[in-house]
Enzyme design. Structure first.
Site, short mmCIF file in Angstrom:
data_model
loop_
_atom_site.label_atom_id
_atom_site.label_comp_id
_atom_site.label_asym_id
_atom_site.label_seq_id
_atom_site.Cartn_x
_atom_site.Cartn_y
_atom_site.Cartn_z
N ARG A 128 -11.13 -7.58 -13.89
CA ARG A 128 -9.66 -7.76 -13.96
C ARG A 128 -8.95 -6.58 -14.60
O ARG A 128 -7.83 -6.72 -15.08
CB ARG A 128 -9.31 -9.06 -14.68
CG ARG A 128 -9.84 -10.32 -14.00
CD ARG A 128 -9.12 -11.57 -14.45
NE ARG A 128 -9.77 -12.75 -13.88
CZ ARG A 128 -10.74 -13.42 -14.49
NH1 ARG A 128 -11.19 -13.03 -15.66
NH2 ARG A 128 -11.27 -14.47 -13.91
N LYS A 136 -0.20 3.51 -6.74
CA LYS A 136 -0.56 2.72 -5.57
C LYS A 136 -2.04 2.87 -5.31
O LYS A 136 -2.55 4.00 -5.18
CB LYS A 136 0.21 3.21 -4.34
CG LYS A 136 1.59 2.66 -4.22
CD LYS A 136 2.11 2.93 -2.81
CE LYS A 136 3.52 2.42 -2.63
NZ LYS A 136 3.99 2.66 -1.24
N GLU A 152 3.28 16.18 2.78
CA GLU A 152 3.89 15.35 1.73
C GLU A 152 4.79 16.19 0.83
O GLU A 152 5.79 15.71 0.30
CB GLU A 152 2.81 14.64 0.90
CG GLU A 152 1.94 13.67 1.68
CD GLU A 152 2.58 12.29 1.89
OE1 GLU A 152 3.68 12.04 1.37
OE2 GLU A 152 1.95 11.47 2.60
N LYS A 210 8.43 12.66 -7.22
CA LYS A 210 7.83 11.35 -7.06
C LYS A 210 7.95 10.54 -8.34
O LYS A 210 8.24 9.34 -8.32
CB LYS A 210 6.37 11.46 -6.63
CG LYS A 210 5.78 10.08 -6.38
CD LYS A 210 4.62 10.06 -5.44
CE LYS A 210 4.18 8.61 -5.19
NZ LYS A 210 2.98 8.53 -4.36
N GLU A 245 8.22 -0.71 -5.78
CA GLU A 245 8.76 -0.53 -4.43
C GLU A 245 9.61 -1.69 -3.95
O GLU A 245 9.39 -2.27 -2.91
CB GLU A 245 7.61 -0.27 -3.44
CG GLU A 245 8.13 0.31 -2.13
CD GLU A 245 7.03 0.89 -1.26
OE1 GLU A 245 6.08 1.46 -1.83
OE2 GLU A 245 7.14 0.79 -0.04
N ARG A 256 11.89 3.45 -3.91
CA ARG A 256 10.54 3.98 -3.74
C ARG A 256 10.10 4.01 -2.29
O ARG A 256 9.32 4.87 -1.87
CB ARG A 256 9.54 3.18 -4.58
CG ARG A 256 8.14 3.75 -4.47
CD ARG A 256 7.22 3.26 -5.56
NE ARG A 256 5.90 3.82 -5.33
CZ ARG A 256 4.87 3.66 -6.14
NH1 ARG A 256 5.01 2.96 -7.24
NH2 ARG A 256 3.72 4.20 -5.85
N ASN A 268 8.15 6.82 1.88
CA ASN A 268 7.36 6.57 3.09
C ASN A 268 7.98 7.20 4.34
O ASN A 268 7.66 6.81 5.45
CB ASN A 268 7.19 5.07 3.29
CG ASN A 268 6.27 4.47 2.25
OD1 ASN A 268 5.22 5.04 1.94
ND2 ASN A 268 6.66 3.34 1.70
N HIS A 291 5.95 7.57 7.44
CA HIS A 291 4.70 6.84 7.27
C HIS A 291 4.56 5.66 8.23
O HIS A 291 3.44 5.32 8.60
CB HIS A 291 4.57 6.33 5.82
CG HIS A 291 4.17 7.41 4.86
ND1 HIS A 291 4.92 8.55 4.65
CD2 HIS A 291 3.07 7.54 4.06
CE1 HIS A 291 4.31 9.32 3.76
NE2 HIS A 291 3.19 8.73 3.38
N HIS A 335 1.41 5.73 10.24
CA HIS A 335 0.37 4.69 10.15
C HIS A 335 0.01 4.17 11.54
O HIS A 335 -1.16 3.86 11.81
CB HIS A 335 0.83 3.53 9.27
CG HIS A 335 0.78 3.84 7.80
ND1 HIS A 335 1.28 2.97 6.85
CD2 HIS A 335 0.28 4.89 7.12
CE1 HIS A 335 1.10 3.51 5.64
NE2 HIS A 335 0.51 4.67 5.79
N HIS A 360 -4.13 11.97 7.30
CA HIS A 360 -2.92 11.24 6.93
C HIS A 360 -1.69 12.15 6.96
O HIS A 360 -0.66 11.80 7.55
CB HIS A 360 -3.11 10.65 5.52
CG HIS A 360 -1.90 9.96 4.98
ND1 HIS A 360 -1.40 8.80 5.53
CD2 HIS A 360 -1.08 10.26 3.94
CE1 HIS A 360 -0.33 8.42 4.85
NE2 HIS A 360 -0.11 9.29 3.88
#
Lengths: 359, 359
Positions: B120, B142, B184, B226, B236, B240, B244, B247, B251, B264
């Site tokens: 955890r 993330k 990026e 960032k 997000e 935020r 993307n 993206h 994706h 990517h």
């Protein structure tokens, strides 16, 4: 219906306790982010309660994804967790979908972990259907799955938005599971609430007979105790660990026998007796105290001896416990009845002696 | 060495940027909880940097568990994540063990997710070894793994205690990966920092030639952008999501071709051009603006056309995107060069037209 608030700042949430709650979708609606929900249950609870529960939600215009998992601790693993993700993605559930766990501790732990990690976190509601999950996993936000090398090794702290503890559904709970739930109820008395332990010593038979008023009282007092502990120590840096009385021994039993042989509560009951015996060896409890701990568990129909794994196997399994910090095994023991401590004082020999005396 | 602080209240942490940082364990020691660490890397980065890095830590008395994963986005899955858990449990790493990610974005995402969920949550340090991971995944917490039905579908927000961005290790980075990282970098200019875009238009050749001063500048300005966005919106809920840009289209390319075909950053570059084209259709960008977006990517050696999946397949894959909220597809678009917005204004026909124009 009684309501108890778990105070965790912006993550605070209510627990509602009473009979017939799952038949009232109006209790759930205010806690949804959108009109999309996914109900996760298992193949034992599902046939009993899923269809009317879902129908009630649909009658309020919700779109419901149903996900039914195989029942049992043996399935609290990645493969079964992935069935939740498959169901959510297959039905295109998005980030605002609320996950609802309808089932016992395993369903709650897995659905909670799925909610914590699906798209990095979606809202979560718990509808615990066993006594154990109503008094234990419904408070505190611990979620997890098992790993072949240890129980609950992979998980997250993640709070639900609402818990509905419906006493009515306990009517269909098998006797063995009702008793297993009582192990955690008794635990609250032992670790921090002597008046509650005394109440249990008076009312244990009413609980075994499923008297609704007694059950509501036991669930509320258990949840209140747990909520106080969790509010003070959400991520288990200190006091919260006392909730694990009996759990380090108990996890060794569950892991040693293979998950699912003993119920969690049964292992915790035997573990609590072992912890009491060890507390006596450290001079904290009297023989009479240990007998009292044994007696209340016996009256609840719970095991008071551990599985015969052999002391060395216990010690090996206990060394994997999460409460090991920097190589030192810390155990939850009793300074007196009603007051637990986290202690590294017990020697290996003393721990071994308690295991041998209690198996 | 430059230091940038990511301000997230009690989860704040520093990013150190400079050459030769991984050879200095003194930078790491103050951030450890105990003297136990586990270093996770992959079979490409490991042979280059693992042995000296571990030796340096051991020389300071640390006990180090080494975990080497197979390289590549194709392995960003549960089976590979489980290799981390196997390694941690096999070596009896406890709750106070610090996980160190030594590698690119995949290693960072997986190690971060393992740190978020092992027992955890355990402490986490990032040592990103690619330009992409230095400017992107080193800020913001993330973490995730992929699911066969979607990229990064299972994960958590989990902050590191420290990031070491060593510009020196970029010397061994393949050209194609350097360029993918620049996608990026360019993105920050496009979404919120016009002066930085202008700096890039002047200095892109220095970056391609791996000029250390230019790289430090680009990494720092990217991370600062960032960090500002993340500090304002950690989980997000709003701004935020503008990070993307490109993206959602990207994706779709990555998923449609199977993870690992395109890097990517390559997919993001093509996606940014598509987003610019769509912004033009909404009347926000001029033809010259779109040409400018295309040009800076072309000069960085990046693709400016998407993979030929067919528009319907793109739309289908994009419908699975995490930015879909309650059934509505939200895209990151450009109101002007240097200012991104999150918008649901584009029609299916307009999106389809941009896909067809840019493939």
């Amino acid at each position: 219906m009684r309501t108890l608030n778990v105070e965790l700042d912006e993550r605070s949430y209510p627990i509602r306790i009473g009979a017939g709650l799952i038949a009232d979708p109006g209790l759930i609606l205010p806690y949804l982010k959108t009109r999309r929900v996914a109900v996760v249950t298992n193949d034992v609870v599902g046939p009993l309660y899923l269809a009317p529960f879902v129908a009630g939600l649909q009658a309020h215009g919700l779109r419901v994804t149903e996900i039914v998992l195989p029942d049992g601790e043996a399935h609290k693993d990645w493969a079964t967790l992935n069935l939740i993700f498959d169901g959510l993605l297959g039905d295109r559930c998005d980030r605002s979908t609320t996950l609802i766990a309808l089932g016992g501790g395993v369903v709650g732990d897995m659905t909670g972990f799925a909610a914590a990690t699906y798209q990095r976190g979606v809202p979560f509601i718990q509808v615990p259907t066993t006594l154990l999950s109503q008094v234990d996993s419904s408070v505190g936000g611990k979620t997890a799955i098992n790993h072949p090398l240890g129980k609950n090794m992979i998980g997250a702290f993640y709070q639900p938005r609402l818990v509905l503890a419906d006493i009515g559904v306990l009517g269909t709970l098998p006797d063995r599971e009702l008793k297993a739930g009582l192990a955690e109820v008794i635990k609250y008395g032992l670790i921090r609430d002597l008046p509650f332990l005394e109440w249990l010593e008076t009312n244990i038979e009413r609980l075994l007979a499923r008297d609704p008023d007694a059950l509501v009282e036991a669930v509320e007092r258990s949840c209140r105790n747990k909520a106080e502990v969790v509010a003070a120590d959400e991520t288990e840096q200190g006091e919260r660990a006392t909730l694990n009385l009996g759990h380090t021994f108990g996890h060794a039993i569950e892991t040693g026998l293979g998950y699912g042989e003993w119920l969690h509560g049964e292992a915790v009951a035997a573990g609590a007796v072992m912890a009491a015996d060890l507390s006596r060896r450290l001079g904290w409890l009297s023989d009479a105290d240990v007998a009292r701990v044994r007696s209340i568990h016996e009256r609840a129909g719970l095991p008071v001896k551990g599985a015969a794994l052999g002391a060395e196997r216990y010690l090996e399994l206990m060394a994997h416990d999460k409460k090991v910090s920097d190589g030192t095994l810390r155990l939850v023991l009793l300074k007196q009845i009603g007051q637990a401590v986290i202690s590294a004082e017990a020697s290996q020999d003393q721990i071994r002696a308690s295991i041998e005396a209690c198996c």
